[in-house]
Design a protein around this motif. Sequence first.
Motif, short mmCIF file in Angstrom:
data_model
loop_
_atom_site.label_atom_id
_atom_site.label_comp_id
_atom_site.label_asym_id
_atom_site.label_seq_id
_atom_site.Cartn_x
_atom_site.Cartn_y
_atom_site.Cartn_z
N ALA A 1 -0.58 -2.55 -3.71
CA ALA A 1 -1.53 -3.41 -3.45
C ALA A 1 -2.64 -3.59 -4.51
N ASP A 2 -2.97 -2.40 -5.17
CA ASP A 2 -4.15 -2.34 -6.17
C ASP A 2 -3.71 -3.25 -7.25
N GLU B 1 0.68 -1.27 0.02
CA GLU B 1 0.16 0.07 -0.11
C GLU B 1 0.84 1.27 0.10
N SER C 1 -1.42 1.75 -6.03
CA SER C 1 -0.32 1.28 -4.99
C SER C 1 -0.13 -0.07 -5.80
#
Length: 155
Positions: free
Chosen positions: A128-129, A72, A126
Amino acid sequence: MLKISRLTDYAVVMLGYMAKHPEHTFAAGEIADATGVAVPTVSKILKALAKARILKSTRGAKGGYALAHTPEGTSVAAVIYALEGPIALTECEGERGGCEQSSSCDARGSWEVINRAVRAALESVSLADMARPGGKLPDEYRIPVASIQKSIKNY
């Protein structure tokens, strides 16, 4: 058409894989096997990302590469910057600071606004995305326009 280099594309794929296991330390061969990217290319990208402090490297028998920050906490913009340099659509926003026409260019300010918006959008995505299962973002995922506008004002 706007394009990132193949190395940057591979880096995002590799980091997306690593982001699914953020506490793990990876060997280059392990990442190559998981992503289908050739080992020499993986090694080159890993070294560049470690130099940019996106990854941390550990030497030794149990060494390898790990994320330096949480998934993130690492933006796609940081990855692009590490491999491509400053994010800009035109030369007037590049490291050289301009082109031959910069002193008489009326469009420079407009391009600056566009470049800031592109950077802000990339900073809002990010690792994470990028690591979401199947590469799909939820339907409700939107790039926050308010944060882009705020970011543009702060540049």
